[in-house]
Design a protein around this motif. Structure first.
Motif, PDB file in Angstrom:
ATOM      1  N   ILE A  87       0.866  -1.184   0.000  1.00 25.41           N
ATOM      2  CA  ILE A  87       0.000   0.000   0.000  1.00 25.41           C
ATOM      3  C   ILE A  87       0.897   1.226   0.000  1.00 25.41           C
ATOM      4  N   SER A  88       0.707   2.082  -0.991  1.00 23.60           N
ATOM      5  CA  SER A  88       1.481   3.326  -1.086  1.00 23.60           C
ATOM      6  C   SER A  88       0.527   4.501  -0.975  1.00 23.60           C
ATOM      7  N   LYS A  89       0.944   5.531  -0.265  1.00 22.42           N
ATOM      8  CA  LYS A  89       0.132   6.731  -0.097  1.00 22.42           C
ATOM      9  C   LYS A  89       0.807   7.898  -0.799  1.00 22.42           C
ATOM     10  N   ILE A  90       0.005   8.635  -1.573  1.00 22.86           N
ATOM     11  CA  ILE A  90       0.493   9.829  -2.251  1.00 22.86           C
ATOM     12  C   ILE A  90      -0.358  11.001  -1.763  1.00 22.86           C
ATOM     13  N   LYS A  91       0.268  12.052  -1.258  1.00 19.73           N
ATOM     14  CA  LYS A  91      -0.464  13.257  -0.853  1.00 19.73           C
ATOM     15  C   LYS A  91      -0.646  14.154  -2.064  1.00 19.73           C
ATOM     16  N   LEU A  92      -1.890  14.613  -2.264  1.00 23.97           N
ATOM     17  CA  LEU A  92      -2.228  15.387  -3.451  1.00 23.97           C
ATOM     18  C   LEU A  92      -2.825  16.742  -3.113  1.00 23.97           C
ATOM     19  N   ASP A  93      -2.680  17.669  -3.982  1.00 23.16           N
ATOM     20  CA  ASP A  93      -3.277  19.000  -4.049  1.00 23.16           C
ATOM     21  C   ASP A  93      -3.178  19.824  -2.779  1.00 23.16           C
ATOM     22  N   PHE A  94      -3.821  20.971  -2.809  1.00 27.41           N
ATOM     23  CA  PHE A  94      -3.721  21.930  -1.715  1.00 27.41           C
ATOM     24  C   PHE A  94      -4.424  21.467  -0.448  1.00 27.41           C
ATOM     25  N   LEU A  95      -5.242  20.447  -0.515  1.00 25.65           N
ATOM     26  CA  LEU A  95      -5.911  19.913   0.670  1.00 25.65           C
ATOM     27  C   LEU A  95      -5.195  18.682   1.227  1.00 25.65           C
ATOM     28  N   ASP A  96      -4.076  18.325   0.639  1.00 30.63           N
ATOM     29  CA  ASP A  96      -3.324  17.138   1.066  1.00 30.63           C
ATOM     30  C   ASP A  96      -4.185  15.884   1.096  1.00 30.63           C
ATOM     31  N   THR A  97      -5.035  15.730   0.102  1.00 29.91           N
ATOM     32  CA  THR A  97      -5.865  14.538  -0.009  1.00 29.91           C
ATOM     33  C   THR A  97      -4.971  13.318  -0.208  1.00 29.91           C
ATOM     34  N   ASN A  98      -5.308  12.238   0.473  1.00 30.86           N
ATOM     35  CA  ASN A  98      -4.544  11.004   0.328  1.00 30.86           C
ATOM     36  C   ASN A  98      -5.095  10.161  -0.810  1.00 30.86           C
ATOM     37  N   CYS A  99      -4.206   9.753  -1.675  1.00 31.46           N
ATOM     38  CA  CYS A  99      -4.499   8.806  -2.744  1.00 31.46           C
ATOM     39  C   CYS A  99      -3.699   7.552  -2.409  1.00 31.46           C
ATOM     40  N   TYR A 100      -4.309   6.403  -2.584  1.00 32.63           N
ATOM     41  CA  TYR A 100      -3.631   5.151  -2.270  1.00 32.63           C
ATOM     42  C   TYR A 100      -3.497   4.290  -3.523  1.00 32.63           C
ATOM     43  N   ILE A 101      -2.353   3.649  -3.624  1.00 29.51           N
ATOM     44  CA  ILE A 101      -2.103   2.672  -4.674  1.00 29.51           C
ATOM     45  C   ILE A 101      -1.951   1.330  -3.962  1.00 29.51           C
ATOM     46  N   ILE A 102      -2.822   0.399  -4.314  1.00 31.19           N
ATOM     47  CA  ILE A 102      -2.803  -0.921  -3.701  1.00 31.19           C
ATOM     48  C   ILE A 102      -2.281  -1.914  -4.738  1.00 31.19           C
ATOM     49  N   GLU A 103      -1.298  -2.702  -4.331  1.00 31.98           N
ATOM     50  CA  GLU A 103      -0.726  -3.713  -5.219  1.00 31.98           C
ATOM     51  C   GLU A 103      -0.802  -5.077  -4.545  1.00 31.98           C
TER      52      GLU A 103
END
Length: 104
Positions: free
Chosen positions: A3-19
């Motif tokens: 599970i990888s977490k990427i912080k996105l945009d000005f709200l620091d939304t979490n996006c996850y990549i599941i492998e």
């Protein structure tokens, strides 16, 4: 499973990549297609689908470009469809000036 977490945009939304050994998928690609795609490409990940927890603009911003680039399906709960398809309900018309509306 990874599970990888990427912080996105000005709200620091979490996006996850599941492998897993059999498939990979993206959860809540909120924005910044380039950042998400660069992560996927640099880690040799080809996603099988996208799934969203909900459909506010900060969680759906990169969905369309990812669908188009990878030719993959997008899954949400059926009760989110109205929010997904209405830029005033997904709040994109108020916050980012970039009205997001999907026609399913």
């Amino acid at each position: 499973m990874r599970i990888s977490k990427i912080k996105l945009d000005f709200l620091d939304t979490n996006c996850y990549i599941i492998e897993t050994q059999k498939l990979s998928f993206i959860i809540d690609p909120g924005s910044d297609f380039e950042k998400i795609n660069n992560f996927l490409l640099s880690n040799n990940i080809i996603p099988n689908f996208i799934i969203n927890t909900h459909c506010h603009f900060d969680h759906i911003g990169a969905v369309i470009p990812l669908i188009e680039f990878y030719n993959i399906p997008f899954y949400i709960h059926e009760k989110e469809e109205e929010i997904l398809n209405d830029s005033s309900k997904n709040l994109s018309s108020f916050f980012n000036g970039n009205e997001l509306s999907f026609k399913t």
